[in-house]
Design a protein around this motif. Structure first.
Motif, PDB file in Angstrom:
ATOM      1  N   GLY A 141      -6.004  -5.093   0.719  1.00 52.74           N
ATOM      2  CA  GLY A 141      -6.647  -6.318   1.190  1.00 52.74           C
ATOM      3  C   GLY A 141      -7.930  -6.628   0.437  1.00 52.74           C
ATOM      4  O   GLY A 141      -8.178  -7.780   0.070  1.00 52.74           O
ATOM      5  N   SER A 142      -8.722  -5.611   0.186  1.00 57.22           N
ATOM      6  CA  SER A 142      -9.986  -5.842  -0.526  1.00 57.22           C
ATOM      7  C   SER A 142      -9.735  -6.201  -1.992  1.00 57.22           C
ATOM      8  O   SER A 142     -10.487  -6.979  -2.572  1.00 57.22           O
ATOM      9  CB  SER A 142     -10.920  -4.638  -0.394  1.00 57.22           C
ATOM     10  OG  SER A 142     -10.363  -3.499  -0.989  1.00 57.22           O
ATOM     11  N   GLY A 157       0.819  -1.211   0.000  1.00 53.40           N
ATOM     12  CA  GLY A 157       0.000   0.000   0.000  1.00 53.40           C
ATOM     13  C   GLY A 157       0.855   1.264   0.000  1.00 53.40           C
ATOM     14  O   GLY A 157       0.568   2.216  -0.724  1.00 53.40           O
ATOM     15  N   GLU A 158       1.915   1.269   0.795  1.00 59.65           N
ATOM     16  CA  GLU A 158       2.808   2.425   0.826  1.00 59.65           C
ATOM     17  C   GLU A 158       3.494   2.629  -0.523  1.00 59.65           C
ATOM     18  O   GLU A 158       3.635   3.755  -0.995  1.00 59.65           O
ATOM     19  CB  GLU A 158       3.862   2.253   1.922  1.00 59.65           C
ATOM     20  CG  GLU A 158       3.309   2.397   3.322  1.00 59.65           C
ATOM     21  CD  GLU A 158       4.316   2.039   4.406  1.00 59.65           C
ATOM     22  OE1 GLU A 158       5.500   1.780   4.090  1.00 59.65           O
ATOM     23  OE2 GLU A 158       3.903   2.010   5.585  1.00 59.65           O
ATOM     24  N   MET A 159       3.890   1.533  -1.149  1.00 60.40           N
ATOM     25  CA  MET A 159       4.577   1.608  -2.444  1.00 60.40           C
ATOM     26  C   MET A 159       3.657   2.140  -3.540  1.00 60.40           C
ATOM     27  O   MET A 159       4.123   2.738  -4.507  1.00 60.40           O
ATOM     28  CB  MET A 159       5.109   0.229  -2.834  1.00 60.40           C
ATOM     29  CG  MET A 159       6.193  -0.297  -1.910  1.00 60.40           C
ATOM     30  SD  MET A 159       6.563  -2.049  -2.190  1.00 60.40           S
ATOM     31  CE  MET A 159       7.416  -1.973  -3.757  1.00 60.40           C
ATOM     32  N   THR A 160       2.364   1.884  -3.400  1.00 59.81           N
ATOM     33  CA  THR A 160       1.396   2.277  -4.428  1.00 59.81           C
ATOM     34  C   THR A 160       0.527   3.454  -4.004  1.00 59.81           C
ATOM     35  O   THR A 160      -0.356   3.864  -4.745  1.00 59.81           O
ATOM     36  CB  THR A 160       0.477   1.087  -4.765  1.00 59.81           C
ATOM     37  OG1 THR A 160      -0.139   0.619  -3.567  1.00 59.81           O
ATOM     38  CG2 THR A 160       1.256  -0.033  -5.431  1.00 59.81           C
ATOM     39  N   GLN A 161       0.771   3.953  -2.804  1.00 57.72           N
ATOM     40  CA  GLN A 161      -0.030   5.043  -2.234  1.00 57.72           C
ATOM     41  C   GLN A 161      -1.504   4.661  -2.139  1.00 57.72           C
ATOM     42  O   GLN A 161      -2.399   5.443  -2.467  1.00 57.72           O
ATOM     43  CB  GLN A 161       0.161   6.339  -3.024  1.00 57.72           C
ATOM     44  CG  GLN A 161       1.598   6.820  -3.007  1.00 57.72           C
ATOM     45  CD  GLN A 161       1.812   8.074  -3.814  1.00 57.72           C
ATOM     46  OE1 GLN A 161       1.069   8.362  -4.745  1.00 57.72           O
ATOM     47  NE2 GLN A 161       2.844   8.812  -3.454  1.00 57.72           N
ATOM     48  N   LEU A 162      -1.725   3.415  -1.680  1.00 60.54           N
ATOM     49  CA  LEU A 162      -3.073   2.903  -1.460  1.00 60.54           C
ATOM     50  C   LEU A 162      -3.172   2.450  -0.011  1.00 60.54           C
ATOM     51  O   LEU A 162      -2.212   1.908   0.538  1.00 60.54           O
ATOM     52  CB  LEU A 162      -3.359   1.704  -2.376  1.00 60.54           C
ATOM     53  CG  LEU A 162      -3.352   1.952  -3.877  1.00 60.54           C
ATOM     54  CD1 LEU A 162      -3.344   0.624  -4.631  1.00 60.54           C
ATOM     55  CD2 LEU A 162      -4.541   2.799  -4.283  1.00 60.54           C
ATOM     56  N   PRO A 163      -4.320   2.625   0.629  1.00 61.61           N
ATOM     57  CA  PRO A 163      -4.478   2.148   2.004  1.00 61.61           C
ATOM     58  C   PRO A 163      -4.363   0.629   2.081  1.00 61.61           C
ATOM     59  O   PRO A 163      -4.754  -0.089   1.154  1.00 61.61           O
ATOM     60  CB  PRO A 163      -5.885   2.593   2.391  1.00 61.61           C
ATOM     61  CG  PRO A 163      -6.314   3.572   1.362  1.00 61.61           C
ATOM     62  CD  PRO A 163      -5.519   3.305   0.128  1.00 61.61           C
ATOM     63  N   GLN A 164      -3.854   0.128   3.196  1.00 63.67           N
ATOM     64  CA  GLN A 164      -3.719  -1.313   3.400  1.00 63.67           C
ATOM     65  C   GLN A 164      -5.067  -2.006   3.251  1.00 63.67           C
ATOM     66  O   GLN A 164      -5.164  -3.080   2.664  1.00 63.67           O
ATOM     67  CB  GLN A 164      -3.106  -1.589   4.778  1.00 63.67           C
ATOM     68  CG  GLN A 164      -3.013  -3.067   5.152  1.00 63.67           C
ATOM     69  CD  GLN A 164      -4.275  -3.611   5.801  1.00 63.67           C
ATOM     70  OE1 GLN A 164      -4.952  -2.923   6.558  1.00 63.67           O
ATOM     71  NE2 GLN A 164      -4.600  -4.844   5.484  1.00 63.67           N
ATOM     72  N   ASN A 170     -13.412  -3.650  -7.669  1.00 65.99           N
ATOM     73  CA  ASN A 170     -13.266  -3.607  -9.119  1.00 65.99           C
ATOM     74  C   ASN A 170     -12.274  -2.481  -9.411  1.00 65.99           C
ATOM     75  O   ASN A 170     -12.658  -1.326  -9.538  1.00 65.99           O
ATOM     76  CB  ASN A 170     -14.619  -3.352  -9.782  1.00 65.99           C
ATOM     77  CG  ASN A 170     -14.546  -3.428 -11.279  1.00 65.99           C
ATOM     78  OD1 ASN A 170     -13.527  -3.793 -11.853  1.00 65.99           O
ATOM     79  ND2 ASN A 170     -15.642  -3.072 -11.929  1.00 65.99           N
ATOM     80  N   ILE A 171     -10.996  -2.818  -9.482  1.00 66.64           N
ATOM     81  CA  ILE A 171      -9.958  -1.799  -9.569  1.00 66.64           C
ATOM     82  C   ILE A 171      -9.832  -1.249 -10.987  1.00 66.64           C
ATOM     83  O   ILE A 171     -10.154  -1.920 -11.969  1.00 66.64           O
ATOM     84  CB  ILE A 171      -8.598  -2.324  -9.077  1.00 66.64           C
ATOM     85  CG1 ILE A 171      -8.105  -3.498  -9.932  1.00 66.64           C
ATOM     86  CG2 ILE A 171      -8.676  -2.727  -7.628  1.00 66.64           C
ATOM     87  CD1 ILE A 171      -6.705  -3.963  -9.575  1.00 66.64           C
ATOM     88  N   SER A 172      -9.335  -0.041 -11.074  1.00 63.97           N
ATOM     89  CA  SER A 172      -9.106   0.585 -12.373  1.00 63.97           C
ATOM     90  C   SER A 172      -7.822   0.045 -12.980  1.00 63.97           C
ATOM     91  O   SER A 172      -6.978  -0.536 -12.280  1.00 63.97           O
ATOM     92  CB  SER A 172      -8.990   2.103 -12.213  1.00 63.97           C
ATOM     93  OG  SER A 172      -7.792   2.429 -11.522  1.00 63.97           O
TER      94      SER A 172
END
Length: 113
Positions: free
Chosen positions: A38-39, A27-34, A46-48
């Motif tokens: 997980g989801s 998450g830190e590497m991608t600037q996404l919350p943990q 449904n990710i972009s």
């Protein structure tokens, strides 16, 4: 479509774990919350394509490694683990490991289990 989302999530989880990363670190590497990572791994989001690209880049893999197989076999998991181990090694070190591997495999072939 939901099945593809789950398969991509499973692949991301396997590849993340092979690299010794936690969901929080990815998450830190991608600037996404943990929690988001997980989801994604559970196939709940449904990710972009942009998010998928960020995950692929952080894991240092090709899109085919996430999209190409339904599920990694044990052999594919081990091969990916070897790739991760060699990634930060110098070309000289890789050449030595390659020669050693060839010798070990030749010994296995000669033994004929």
């Amino acid at each position: 479509m939901a099945e593809l989302i789950k398969q991509i999530g499973q692949q991301i989880r396997i590849l993340r774990k092979n690299r010794g990363l936690t969901q929080e670190q990815l998450g830190e590497m991608t600037q996404l919350p943990q929690s988001y990572v997980g989801s994604v791994e559970r196939g709940e989001k449904n990710i972009s394509l942009e998010t998928l690209e960020r995950l692929i880049n952080a894991l240092r893999i090709s899109p085919a490694e996430v999209l190409g197989t339904v599920q990694l076999s044990e052999k594919e998991k081990m091969l990916d683990s070897l790739k991760v181990l060699l990634h930060n090694r110098s070309i000289k070190e890789i050449e030595i490991i390659y020669r050693l591997s060839k010798d070990v495999l030749a010994a296995f072939d000669a033994k004929k289990y």
